[in-house]
Design a protein around this motif. Structure first.
Motif, short mmCIF file in Angstrom:
data_model
loop_
_atom_site.label_atom_id
_atom_site.label_comp_id
_atom_site.label_asym_id
_atom_site.label_seq_id
_atom_site.Cartn_x
_atom_site.Cartn_y
_atom_site.Cartn_z
N GLU A 298 -16.79 29.37 68.62
CA GLU A 298 -17.55 30.57 68.96
C GLU A 298 -17.64 31.51 67.75
O GLU A 298 -18.68 32.13 67.51
CB GLU A 298 -16.89 31.29 70.14
CG GLU A 298 -17.59 32.56 70.57
CD GLU A 298 -18.96 32.33 71.17
OE1 GLU A 298 -19.79 33.26 71.14
OE2 GLU A 298 -19.23 31.21 71.68
N THR A 299 -16.55 31.62 66.99
CA THR A 299 -16.57 32.46 65.79
C THR A 299 -17.61 31.95 64.80
O THR A 299 -18.34 32.75 64.20
CB THR A 299 -15.17 32.47 65.14
OG1 THR A 299 -14.24 33.05 66.06
CG2 THR A 299 -15.17 33.28 63.86
N GLN B 190 -21.02 32.83 66.17
CA GLN B 190 -21.31 34.25 66.02
C GLN B 190 -21.73 34.56 64.58
O GLN B 190 -22.47 35.52 64.34
CB GLN B 190 -20.09 35.09 66.40
CG GLN B 190 -19.75 35.08 67.88
CD GLN B 190 -20.75 35.87 68.70
OE1 GLN B 190 -21.32 36.84 68.24
NE2 GLN B 190 -20.95 35.44 69.95
N VAL C 188 -17.02 40.59 71.37
CA VAL C 188 -17.53 39.26 71.71
C VAL C 188 -17.07 38.87 73.11
O VAL C 188 -17.83 38.34 73.91
CB VAL C 188 -17.07 38.21 70.68
CG1 VAL C 188 -17.47 36.80 71.12
CG2 VAL C 188 -17.65 38.53 69.32
#
Length: 540
Positions: A128-129, A132, A292
């Motif tokens: 996910e990082t 993003q 987030v």
């Protein structure tokens, strides 16, 4: 079959001393060096002399840049340095992870479900990082997950990564057993959900001891695997200790079409946390920034996406709990709820961790929440970190003490003495409270029968409605006339402020939209006795 090539000669690098070969790949070899200052072991990835085309050099530089942007994450390998050796070969100096990578482990050992869930949540946060930051990995597989000395997974090898805007390109170097169907097509097209698929396929492999579409005692060449990936149903892991809910999460994440999968790696992480909660495990913290975690919009919605209706409520919107007037069975208004709740000695010292399955999107029905056993078994409760206040410094990259950023599941100890405290607050002597019977005793005076304990509410459920409110319901297992309920929002390390309600339901507006809400609730009898042990439950 072609003969296995010999490893390349490790280059001379100023300030580093060569130690050993760690691995060989199609375009590079990896060696262990000892860095002189500071003194430590490092892994050095060196391009092969025969692979120094402009395209490979550019991909190598891209990998160095991408990993440098992401290596602050605790589950992504850290890049220390990049340069070109005296012989012209580019190299990367990276964190050295001494333990066997997951590609070696899953083939040789049976990994426990709790460990695999922890790994899955942490890797999902790493992915996910990257997303993003606008980066797709495109080659998530067990061999590309290293393991640190502290047992944390560390995603590496962004050599064929692309931006999240990538829609079509040659599938160079991708690993077939963990690739989704859309990347195996003649004209590969991929996106965020492609990485979600590969991540789930990796988790599946850790549980099953084989890649998802590998069939024991059958042919498993590239053509066989591609045919099954594109057309066969996903088989179960074959393990009795893998719950059906976890199998369902993996099946959804590996749906044949991207639209059928979780819309993000974060959504997959939340689903894995739900399985942890189901198994009464402490949910693994989400290693993601607070903004987030709390942004629950699906991709392409929200501010700037042309749909103002998807904007979330401001984060500083205060929770408003409206006072509830209680009415006795005889119809007369009672005093303040605070008076009834006064004297409750047992309080929750709750410790929170991030939790939650994918939240209901605009127009969807509320998702069912986790059913929390009542009372929560204290013997199974494992303490987890308290939430980090907004604005406080984040923990170090690999102090590896995960601190929760959002309040989630409450781990509750036994709360003894609640009925005694309530009775005491109303002026009675809790040590001698008893029911007088009408049957005379041998002494000619009424005998005293001990009071039966007031039960704990059961089936405490919290669901998130479409408007973002948290709706809690529970069951009174032994209802009596005049029963009412004490309830309060459980907040970490603070006394729960209790209110009273007549019906077994409460609706709450979260202080921060999208964050879990936890409720403490007890039954109060007409004689003011309360549950010995309140129930505690949280929304997902």
């Amino acid at each position: 079959m072609s003969a296995r090539r010999e490893p390349s000669v490790p280059p001379r690098i100023g300030g580093y001393e060569y130690s050993e070969l760690l691995g060989m790949g199609g375009f590079a070899d990896v060696f262990r060096y000892t860095q002189q200052l500071p003194h430590r072991s490092v892994a050095v990835k060196v391009l092969l002399a025969g692979s120094l085309s402009d395209e490979v050099r550019e991909r190598f530089r891209t990998e160095a840049d991408l990993m440098a942007r992401l290596s602050h994450h605790p589950s992504i390998v850290t890049i220390y340095h990049a340069d070109v050796a005296t012989d012209g070969r580019p190299f990367l100096v990276m964190e050295y992870c001494a333990r066997p990578n997951l590609g070696k482990r899953y083939r040789t050992e049976r990994m426990g479900v709790p460990e695999v869930l922890r790994i899955g949540v942490r890797l999902a946060c790493a992915v996910e990082t990257a997303h993003q930051a606008g980066i797709l990995h495109r080659d998530i597989k067990p061999a590309n997950v290293l393991v640190t000395d502290f047992g944390w997974p560390a995603l590496t090898d962004f050599g064929i990564a692309a931006t999240t805007g990538w829609s079509s390109a040659a599938a160079v170097g991708m690993s077939i057993p963990w690739s989704p169907p859309e990347l195996l097509a003649e004209n590969p097209v991929g996106g965020v959900q492609s990485d979600v698929y590969s991540l789930a396929a990796t988790i599946y492999s850790l549980l099953a001891g084989r890649s998802p579409f590998e069939v024991p005692d059958a042919r498993n060449n590239a053509a066989d695997l591609i045919g099954r990936i594109e057309g066969a149903a996903l088989a179960t892991t074959g393990r009795s200790d893998v719950p059906a809910s976890l199998q369902a999460v993996l099946a959804r994440a590996m749906h044949r079409t991207p639209a059928g999968r979780f819309h993000s790696a974060l959504a997959l992480a939340r689903a894995l946390q739900q399985v942890e909660i189901e198994l009464l495990l402490p949910p693994t913290a989400l290693d993601l920034p607070l903004d987030v975690i709390t942004d629950l919009r699906p991709p392409g919605t929200g501010p700037g996406a042309g749909d103002a209706g998807d904007e979330l409520e401001p984060a500083n919107q205060a929770t408003r709990l409206h006072p509830i007037q209680s009415v006795s069975p005889e119809g007369r208004a009672e005093g303040r709820a605070e008076d009834l709740a006064e004297g409750l000695a047992g309080r929750v010292d709750a410790r929170f961790a991030q939790t939650g399955a994918p939240q209901p999107q605009r127009g969807q029905a509320a998702l069912p929440a986790v059913r929390v056993p009542a009372p929560f078994p204290a013997s199974r409760a494992a303490p987890v970190g308290a939430p980090r206040p907004v604005g406080a410094p984040r923990p170090g990259k690999r102090g590896r003490v995960a601190v929760a950023a959002v309040a989630g599941v409450v781990v509750v100890g036994a709360l003894v003495g609640v009925a005694r405290a309530v009775s005491g607050s109303l002026g009675s002597d809790p040590g001698t409270a008893a029911v007088r019977t009408t049957e005379p005793s041998g002494s000619g005076t009424p005998s005293a029968a001990p009071l039966l304990a007031v039960p704990t509410p059961t089936d405490l459920l919290g669901v998130v409605a479409v408007d973002g409110s948290a709706v809690f319901t529970w069951v009174n297992p032994e209802p009596l006339a005049g029963d009412r309920y004490l309830w309060g929002v459980a907040v970490a390390r603070t006394d729960t402020v209790m209110a009273v309600v007549d019906a077994p339901t409460v609706t709450i507006t979260p202080e921060i939209p999208g964050t879990p809400v936890c409720l403490e609730v007890a039954i109060v009898r007409a004689d003011r006795r309360a549950s010995t042990e309140p129930a505690v439950g949280c929304t997902s």
